[in-house]
Design an enzyme around this catalytic site. Structure first.
Site, PDB file in Angstrom:
ATOM      1  N   HIS A  58       0.833  -1.210   0.000  1.00 58.05           N
ATOM      2  CA  HIS A  58       0.000   0.000   0.000  1.00 58.05           C
ATOM      3  C   HIS A  58       0.865   1.257   0.000  1.00 58.05           C
ATOM      4  CE1 HIS A  58       0.948   0.970   4.179  1.00 58.05           C
ATOM      5  NE2 HIS A  58       0.783  -0.308   4.452  1.00 58.05           N
ATOM      6  N   GLU A 109      -1.637  -7.194   7.856  1.00 61.52           N
ATOM      7  CA  GLU A 109      -0.265  -7.101   8.333  1.00 61.52           C
ATOM      8  C   GLU A 109      -0.088  -7.906   9.610  1.00 61.52           C
ATOM      9  OE1 GLU A 109       2.731  -7.057   7.929  1.00 61.52           O
ATOM     10  OE2 GLU A 109       3.358  -4.963   7.596  1.00 61.52           O
TER      11      GLU A 109
END
Length: 207
Positions: free
Chosen positions: A9, A79
């Site tokens: 990202h 994550e």
């Protein structure tokens, strides 16, 4: 066999400051949005059979700005849950725990929203992702009867490193040997002579 494009990202305030952002949903900065848009040029020449993303907003927004369509949220692409280290920088962690190294020492438990994960748990999630993606790449069991093709995932820095080394068949701890992907960059996991390889890493938008 198709290729697996792994996108980190775009920049957030926490990636800029070096804070560990596991499950905290930090939004993209203006620079992060610009980098995500810049990826569209690199991705335009590919026809993706499937696109998967971490469900966090910074990843889904990156996928949108990069021009990816049909994005499916996959919680296994979240994550690493940093537990009690959520929001801290490496320097802050080492001030309390001298010599700390994530890949060797892991994290400590946090609160109910950030219980923390072991590296083995993170690796198990990436293995599950790869188990679902490999049939799409080789066309063996894509669910639609089509040929194999490229697949894209939009995820996070540490998760992407574990995903890449597990693609290579290495131990998850070997992720420390792979450079941390910068925000808004991509890697390409491929095969050469039938063996897994990394054909690109930390690649930015086209000039």
């Amino acid at each position: 066999m198709g290729e697996l494009v792994v996108i980190r990202h775009g920049q957030t305030e926490w990636s800029l400051s070096g804070q560990h952002a596991g499950r905290t949903d930090v939004g993209l900065t203006a620079a992060g949005e610009a980098a995500a848009r810049g990826l569209a040029g690199r991705l335009a020449g590919r026809r993706f059979r499937a696109v998967f993303s971490s469900p966090l907003g910074r990843a889904m927004r990156t996928a949108e700005l990069a021009g990816l369509v049909g994005v499916e949220a996959d919680p296994d692409l979240l994550e690493w849950d940093y537990g009690g280290y959520e929001g801290l920088t490496a320097e802050q962690i080492r001030a309390a725990r001298p010599g700390w190294e994530l890949w060797r020492d892991g994290v400590v438990p946090g609160d109910a929203e950030h219980p923390g994960e072991t590296l083995a748990q993170v690796a198990a999630r990436t293995d599950a992702v790869l188990g679902r993606i490999r049939p799409l790449l080789d066309g063996g069991d894509g669910g639609d009867g089509g040929d194999g093709g490229d697949v894209a995932v939009v995820a996070h820095g540490h998760l992407a490193r574990v995903l890449a080394v597990r693609w290579l068949g290495l131990d998850a701890a070997d992720s420390r040997l792979l450079g941390h992907p910068h925000p808004g960059t991509l890697g390409v996991l491929a095969t050469e002579d039938g063996l897994p390889c990394i054909s690109a890493w930390n690649a930015r938008e086209t000039a």
